[in-house]
Design a protein around this motif. Sequence first.
Motif, PDB file in Angstrom:
ATOM      1  N   LYS A  50       0.815  -1.217   0.000  1.00  0.00           N
ATOM      2  CA  LYS A  50       0.000   0.000   0.000  1.00  0.00           C
ATOM      3  C   LYS A  50       0.850   1.269   0.000  1.00  0.00           C
ATOM      4  O   LYS A  50       0.304   2.376   0.042  1.00  0.00           O
ATOM      5  N   HIS A  51       2.181   1.122   0.020  1.00  0.00           N
ATOM      6  CA  HIS A  51       3.105   2.260   0.027  1.00  0.00           C
ATOM      7  C   HIS A  51       2.941   3.124   1.276  1.00  0.00           C
ATOM      8  O   HIS A  51       3.059   4.348   1.223  1.00  0.00           O
ATOM      9  N   THR A  52       2.674   2.465   2.411  1.00  0.00           N
ATOM     10  CA  THR A  52       2.592   3.182   3.683  1.00  0.00           C
ATOM     11  C   THR A  52       3.580   2.625   4.705  1.00  0.00           C
ATOM     12  O   THR A  52       3.468   2.911   5.896  1.00  0.00           O
ATOM     13  N   ALA A  53       4.559   1.852   4.257  1.00  0.00           N
ATOM     14  CA  ALA A  53       5.531   1.245   5.169  1.00  0.00           C
ATOM     15  C   ALA A  53       6.635   2.242   5.513  1.00  0.00           C
ATOM     16  O   ALA A  53       6.961   3.140   4.735  1.00  0.00           O
ATOM     17  N   ILE A  54       7.226   2.067   6.698  1.00  0.00           N
ATOM     18  CA  ILE A  54       8.393   2.845   7.104  1.00  0.00           C
ATOM     19  C   ILE A  54       9.525   1.879   7.431  1.00  0.00           C
ATOM     20  O   ILE A  54       9.294   0.703   7.704  1.00  0.00           O
ATOM     21  N   ASN A  55      10.761   2.392   7.409  1.00  0.00           N
ATOM     22  CA  ASN A  55      11.908   1.482   7.517  1.00  0.00           C
ATOM     23  C   ASN A  55      12.297   1.110   8.941  1.00  0.00           C
ATOM     24  O   ASN A  55      13.199   0.299   9.143  1.00  0.00           O
ATOM     25  N   THR A  56      11.618   1.679   9.950  1.00  0.00           N
ATOM     26  CA  THR A  56      11.940   1.310  11.333  1.00  0.00           C
ATOM     27  C   THR A  56      11.002   0.235  11.872  1.00  0.00           C
ATOM     28  O   THR A  56      11.238  -0.310  12.941  1.00  0.00           O
TER      29      THR A  56
END
Length: 335
Positions: A58-64
């Motif tokens: 969904k293109h709502t991920a973050i890298n932490t």
Amino acid sequence: MATDRNEHLHKVLKTHEINKLENLDKFIAKKNQVKNALNEKFSEDKASNCMDSGSYAKHTAINTKFDIDCCIPFRKREKDSDKGYSSLSDMFEDVYKYLKNEYTEEDDDIEKDDVRKQKVSIGLKFNIDGEEFEMDVVPGRERPSNNDYGNNNTDLSLHIHPPNRSKKEVDDGKTRIKTNIKKHLDLLSGSSRVHERKVAKLLKVWKTERKNQNGGKLIKSFMMELYTKEAFDQADEIPNGLWGKVKMVMNHIVDNITENDLVDPANSSNIVSDSMSDTAKSDTKSGMKKTIKDTDEDSDKIKEYFPINEEYDDEDDDSNSKASSVSVLSTSKFG
């Protein structure tokens, strides 16, 4: 000197960009390996190939706080000659047993103990070149009838693993969830939802930091995405600037999370908010109220609630363009 809240939030987004992950290409390759293995193992029983799902799709991920989800749709067995499953629990159990007992024998990056049952998914934890990577596999069954899963119908029934049911689900005797992965992927998709995706990612940064500082349980990521869409759709006027938009959504959550049901747009009978405890709801509400008050009174407070990911603070903006070709996930109906 006061902090420019909008400028800071733009930097938060930039330093939490998922494509900055050094091993992202290896994680994507592992995701594809699992999907291919599932497609082959359940070739006769699946209703379609595995499809990508979750925040990365969904293109709502973050890298932490990062994992990748996939869903495998199965046929519904209604008579002896049908392929697929008549029992949702059998479907869930067979996927779990395959991943734990067979797949781990073929993949050196995962041990049997790192395959676990979750609420509606099977969780996998890999060690890839010394870095941990988590993936969730969601088994779903077509509904309502055999051979219904296709271009015009992508509804699925999910099995709820009994030990992970919420109190409300136990009280109601609920053992399954109707859902539609494709509809969930479409919620914040497209060029018209760019600002909503940015806000959803910033709320995930906020949630991750709050949990790191205080522990406990807070609002689920899927609920934050639903509330974000709801807040934007219901607003008479969208504020300028990132902080204004984040504050608008936070205020919407504060006003609704303990007072009103949040309904799954893919299933009007599924009250998503029922999956959260009253404590998690009240903690989220009080935490967001305090964030808004503190940040409005002192602009420097935004750095505490929405921290920059220092690991990627000094990188060149274009240094991670390499990931674009390998990290693009297909969000089509059939993976």
